[in-house]
Design an enzyme around this catalytic site. Sequence first.
Site, PDB file in Angstrom:
ATOM      1  N   ARG A 484      69.114  11.732  36.368  1.00 21.43           N
ATOM      2  CA  ARG A 484      70.063  12.403  37.270  1.00 21.43           C
ATOM      3  C   ARG A 484      71.415  12.660  36.614  1.00 21.43           C
ATOM      4  NH1 ARG A 484      69.473   7.875  41.661  1.00 21.43           N
ATOM      5  NH2 ARG A 484      69.401   6.815  39.655  1.00 21.43           N
ATOM      6  N   ASP A 510      66.297  14.516  40.622  1.00 23.79           N
ATOM      7  CA  ASP A 510      66.075  13.218  41.243  1.00 23.79           C
ATOM      8  C   ASP A 510      64.588  13.103  41.534  1.00 23.79           C
ATOM      9  OD1 ASP A 510      67.816  11.418  43.850  1.00 23.79           O
ATOM     10  OD2 ASP A 510      65.852  11.035  42.988  1.00 23.79           O
ATOM     11  N   VAL A 511      63.921  12.133  40.947  1.00 23.11           N
ATOM     12  CA  VAL A 511      62.460  12.071  41.115  1.00 23.11           C
ATOM     13  C   VAL A 511      62.054  11.832  42.561  1.00 23.11           C
ATOM     14  CG1 VAL A 511      61.824  11.321  38.776  1.00 23.11           C
ATOM     15  CG2 VAL A 511      62.371   9.610  40.513  1.00 23.11           C
ATOM     16  N   SER A 590      55.434  -2.988  34.726  1.00 23.05           N
ATOM     17  CA  SER A 590      56.282  -4.165  34.537  1.00 23.05           C
ATOM     18  C   SER A 590      55.423  -5.413  34.634  1.00 23.05           C
ATOM     19  CB  SER A 590      57.351  -4.212  35.634  1.00 23.05           C
ATOM     20  OG  SER A 590      57.995  -5.462  35.638  1.00 23.05           O
ATOM     21  N   TYR A 603      60.059  -4.831  44.910  1.00 22.08           N
ATOM     22  CA  TYR A 603      60.017  -4.306  43.536  1.00 22.08           C
ATOM     23  C   TYR A 603      58.644  -4.606  42.931  1.00 22.08           C
ATOM     24  CZ  TYR A 603      60.839  -3.581  38.576  1.00 22.08           C
ATOM     25  OH  TYR A 603      60.723  -3.142  37.278  1.00 22.08           O
ATOM     26  N   PRO A 633      56.319  -4.580  30.597  1.00 17.97           N
ATOM     27  CA  PRO A 633      57.200  -5.558  29.954  1.00 17.97           C
ATOM     28  C   PRO A 633      57.793  -6.562  30.935  1.00 17.97           C
ATOM     29  CG  PRO A 633      58.112  -3.302  29.867  1.00 17.97           C
ATOM     30  CD  PRO A 633      56.999  -3.309  30.851  1.00 17.97           C
ATOM     31  N   VAL A 636      63.885  -6.931  29.835  1.00 18.87           N
ATOM     32  CA  VAL A 636      64.266  -6.046  28.724  1.00 18.87           C
ATOM     33  C   VAL A 636      65.778  -5.815  28.773  1.00 18.87           C
ATOM     34  CG1 VAL A 636      63.885  -3.821  27.601  1.00 18.87           C
ATOM     35  CG2 VAL A 636      62.067  -4.825  29.002  1.00 18.87           C
ATOM     36  N   THR A 639      69.414  -2.245  28.635  1.00 24.03           N
ATOM     37  CA  THR A 639      69.077  -1.345  29.747  1.00 24.03           C
ATOM     38  C   THR A 639      70.121  -1.569  30.845  1.00 24.03           C
ATOM     39  OG1 THR A 639      67.809  -2.954  31.019  1.00 24.03           O
ATOM     40  CG2 THR A 639      66.602  -1.751  29.323  1.00 24.03           C
ATOM     41  N   PHE A 641      69.100  -1.979  33.853  1.00 21.83           N
ATOM     42  CA  PHE A 641      68.215  -2.445  34.908  1.00 21.83           C
ATOM     43  C   PHE A 641      68.877  -3.509  35.792  1.00 21.83           C
ATOM     44  CE2 PHE A 641      64.081  -3.064  36.726  1.00 21.83           C
ATOM     45  CZ  PHE A 641      64.033  -4.409  37.064  1.00 21.83           C
TER      46      PHE A 641
HETATM   47  P1  NDP Z   1      67.684   1.717  33.222  1.00 18.30           P
HETATM   48  O1  NDP Z   1      68.427   1.529  34.487  1.00 18.30           O
HETATM   49  O2  NDP Z   1      68.427   1.583  31.974  1.00 18.30           O
HETATM   50  O3  NDP Z   1      66.952   3.127  33.244  1.00 18.30           O
HETATM   51  C1  NDP Z   1      66.423   3.668  34.395  1.00 18.30           C
HETATM   52  C2  NDP Z   1      66.226   5.152  34.181  1.00 18.30           C
HETATM   53  O4  NDP Z   1      65.575   5.670  35.345  1.00 18.30           O
HETATM   54  C3  NDP Z   1      67.527   5.895  34.042  1.00 18.30           C
HETATM   55  O5  NDP Z   1      67.409   6.858  33.050  1.00 18.30           O
HETATM   56  C4  NDP Z   1      67.711   6.569  35.359  1.00 18.30           C
HETATM   57  O6  NDP Z   1      68.349   7.814  35.220  1.00 18.30           O
HETATM   58  C5  NDP Z   1      66.296   6.790  35.791  1.00 18.30           C
HETATM   59  N1  NDP Z   1      66.225   6.905  37.222  1.00 18.30           N
HETATM   60  C6  NDP Z   1      66.410   5.948  38.164  1.00 18.30           C
HETATM   61  N2  NDP Z   1      66.311   6.464  39.394  1.00 18.30           N
HETATM   62  C7  NDP Z   1      66.066   7.781  39.227  1.00 18.30           C
HETATM   63  C8  NDP Z   1      65.882   8.863  40.106  1.00 18.30           C
HETATM   64  N3  NDP Z   1      65.921   8.688  41.430  1.00 18.30           N
HETATM   65  N4  NDP Z   1      65.652  10.088  39.597  1.00 18.30           N
HETATM   66  C9  NDP Z   1      65.610  10.264  38.272  1.00 18.30           C
HETATM   67  N5  NDP Z   1      65.773   9.296  37.378  1.00 18.30           N
HETATM   68  C10 NDP Z   1      66.004   8.072  37.866  1.00 18.30           C
HETATM   69  O7  NDP Z   1      66.482   0.679  33.292  1.00 18.30           O
HETATM   70  P2  NDP Z   1      65.228   0.474  32.342  1.00 18.30           P
HETATM   71  O8  NDP Z   1      65.312   1.250  31.137  1.00 18.30           O
HETATM   72  O9  NDP Z   1      65.039  -0.971  32.225  1.00 18.30           O
HETATM   73  O10 NDP Z   1      64.111   1.016  33.316  1.00 18.30           O
HETATM   74  C11 NDP Z   1      63.117   1.905  32.908  1.00 18.30           C
HETATM   75  C12 NDP Z   1      61.802   1.481  33.511  1.00 18.30           C
HETATM   76  O11 NDP Z   1      61.423   0.243  32.991  1.00 18.30           O
HETATM   77  C13 NDP Z   1      61.826   1.280  35.012  1.00 18.30           C
HETATM   78  O12 NDP Z   1      60.670   1.842  35.556  1.00 18.30           O
HETATM   79  C14 NDP Z   1      61.817  -0.214  35.178  1.00 18.30           C
HETATM   80  O13 NDP Z   1      61.239  -0.600  36.395  1.00 18.30           O
HETATM   81  C15 NDP Z   1      60.981  -0.620  34.004  1.00 18.30           C
HETATM   82  N6  NDP Z   1      61.104  -1.999  33.553  1.00 18.30           N
HETATM   83  C16 NDP Z   1      62.328  -2.507  33.203  1.00 18.30           C
HETATM   84  C17 NDP Z   1      62.415  -3.817  32.765  1.00 18.30           C
HETATM   85  C18 NDP Z   1      63.719  -4.436  32.430  1.00 18.30           C
HETATM   86  O14 NDP Z   1      63.811  -5.661  32.411  1.00 18.30           O
HETATM   87  N7  NDP Z   1      64.755  -3.709  32.100  1.00 18.30           N
HETATM   88  C19 NDP Z   1      61.229  -4.630  32.632  1.00 18.30           C
HETATM   89  C20 NDP Z   1      59.998  -3.991  33.023  1.00 18.30           C
HETATM   90  C21 NDP Z   1      59.971  -2.710  33.438  1.00 18.30           C
HETATM   91  P3  NDP Z   1      69.627   8.298  36.094  1.00 18.30           P
HETATM   92  O15 NDP Z   1      70.305   7.098  36.612  1.00 18.30           O
HETATM   93  O16 NDP Z   1      70.435   9.107  35.194  1.00 18.30           O
HETATM   94  O17 NDP Z   1      69.046   9.091  37.142  1.00 18.30           O
HETATM   95  C1  8X3 Z   2      61.572  -5.852  35.339  1.00 16.99           C
HETATM   96  C2  8X3 Z   2      61.295  -7.213  34.948  1.00 16.99           C
HETATM   97  O1  8X3 Z   2      62.146  -9.488  35.701  1.00 16.99           O
HETATM   98  O2  8X3 Z   2      62.277  -7.755  37.262  1.00 16.99           O
HETATM   99  O3  8X3 Z   2      60.447  -5.159  35.737  1.00 16.99           O
HETATM  100  O4  8X3 Z   2      60.214  -8.642  36.689  1.00 16.99           O
HETATM  101  S1  8X3 Z   2      61.490  -8.284  36.226  1.00 16.99           S
END
Ligand code: NDP
Ligand code: 8X3
Length: 704
Positions: A484, A510-511, A590, A603, A633, A636, A639, A641
Amino acid sequence: MNRIILAYSAANSDLAQRIDLQLSRIGIPFDHMPSAPGDWSKQVFGTGEPVLLLVTDNLLTDRNCMTGLLDAMQNFPPHLPMLAVVAEGVDEAGNQVSTSIDRMVNMLHYMNHWQNAWMQVSTDYQNAAGEEKLTLETELDALRMLANQTGDVITLLRERAAVTRQAFEANDFALFFEKFDLSDWHGQYRKIAHATPETIETAPPVTLPEATLAGGILSPEPVDLPDEITTVPETPHEAPTVTEETQIVEPEPEIPQPTPKVEPLGVVEQTIQDAKFWLERGHVERSLELLRTAVEAYPDHTLLQQTYQDLLHTQNQDAPAPTPTPTTAAPQQPASDAHPYELMGNAAVEKGDFLFAKYCWDRVAEIDPAYPGIYRKLGLMTAEHLHDYRETALVYLKKAQEITPDDAEVNKALKELLEEERPLVVMEPPQAPHQPAEDVVQEAPVNTQPQQPLVMITGATSGIGRATAEVFARNGYRLILTGRRVDRLVEVKNKLETDYRSDVLLLPFDVRNAGAVQSAFDSLPENYREIDVLINNAGLAKGLSPIHEGSLEHWETMIDTNIKGLLYVTRLVTPGMVERRRGHIVNVGSSAGKEVYPNGNVYCATKFAVDALSRSFRYDLHKFNIRVSQVSPGHVEETEFALNRFDGDAERARIYNDFQPLRAPDVAEAIWFMVSRPAHVNIQDVFMFGTQQAASMLIDRSGR
Ligand code: NDP
Ligand code: 8X3
């Protein structure tokens, strides 16, 4: 074939009995299935038996019949015989009501029936509260579905299997015997049908021929002639009583008897027709399968062989498969098929249901893109009432403007939308490559050729998505990056162009917004349409609360993003992959999709859903040479997150300071590993943690 399902609305039991009585003279084993609550249509079409369906005014307005009927008919194996007899219905007073489905006005009549039912409930819904409101909401969804599907049901019936009752009964039910491959029985039937009481008494016992279609399982036993034979009228069809209904419904044109309107087909010809039917709708595999089976059964049939070989040949060519896309298939329908949808959209606007109006008018544009004024209507309505669909409104308005450049109202709406402050979709064409930085030029391949493979990464503005973009850029892929935050996307693009001379297309949306996803896809330039790899990464967690304290808003956001968003994108990318018989989808799941943890509830549920989808995508797509993988994963870092999960609270987001979790590039490399395997290898899932994390809740936090 053990029996024939005789399916009808319960209101038409008399008619069904009459038909049965006539045909059962020689022991045709009908299994009556009058409508009943539950999965009626599924049961009718799911028995693996041929179906004789009585299509009446009652059936088309019977909730029990219409629910799921479209789906059930679409999934009915095309090699099985099915005949839909359009016959008179009956009203509450017992008067006959004529039924017709071959004019647009008929279709509109039945669509309106369900639309009116929806509107009535919608009024109750406005005044309801609490539990009742929830119940009515479900009811509204169901009725809307019926209103949407009725037109398709009728179209399918018309295309596939419907005949009038006159045609059905003509020539001593010749059509019936042909259609159900019981031609050998027809002679016997004729003898009995035309027998006088005297000849019956003297006639020898009738020996029935075996049915040929499925091994001749029909009872070959002689059948006693029923006493009623002489009392059953030859042609029980009476002139329908004229009611109010019949004034709206166009009467069937009289079919000259005894010649049936539809020429009956043999098994092979029917199979070829069925194969064509599926092919025209893009079901190449299904079509091939049908033909393959038929060729095995009838190896000497030249036309069948030829058809099968032709299809095989066209599918193996490098040129785009001849399977028509939905838009090329649409013109098969008369253009006026769009009209009822326009009217339904108009009615929805009057009731203030703009989303439904958009749905209806979208159907109009899909059926007939040149339908007069449709983009104008869509554009103006969407711009005014559906503010979440701004990008979509722009697409409509631009199309309307192309058609009528001087339309002041369209131009004004377009101008206003463009002047809004929110950033618009950035569609940057590939630019001349930047000069690579000195220190990366060694490892950076020259990768700006259009033939380089194309990856789409959702959520590439940060974290795992961004790191993955980098790995793919480094490996020479062209990239479509989504997210976004446009400024972030531009930043990533600049970096990848500088460092790797990559071709990067930015596609912000926005997805969660299906319309925005659609518009973004619609706006893809031609050379960015053939996506080789889709990485469904966009996702997030919101909150960490026990279930009884959870925030509905958080739940909605996670479900809409992690599940529905992933589906919206996948739905648009996969048809092209299927058509090209090539592609790879990687879902970012995840560890939370493998094991739940306290307060992770929703979640975790969304990631369990991703896990289920990854597996089921694979079930659906492996036969099209499409690989589906997942990475799962644990924690991570690098990020955003955790920051997102705790609504920007940096302190709470410090969850990695006492151990070393995975880093975003670690996950990116795992994704790259999966994608870069040889074509015959599909790594289904990589379940990975940092070494100090053994499971979601088992972390060595003794320090890094
Ligand atoms: P980040 O928050 O760094 O990245 C999330 C990404 O998703 C951003 O680029 C964001 O873009 C995009 N996003 C979120 N909501 C929307 C939306 N409504 N429309 C479009 N894009 C969206 O987190 P991560 O890199 O960690 O997350 C990536 C994936 O990895 C996720 O699916 C997460 O669940 C998964 N994951 C993460 C872990 C972790 O510990 N970090 C572990 C396991 C899985 P923008 O905000 O610009 O829209
Ligand atoms: C992200 C990892 O810790 O929230 O998917 O399970 S955790």
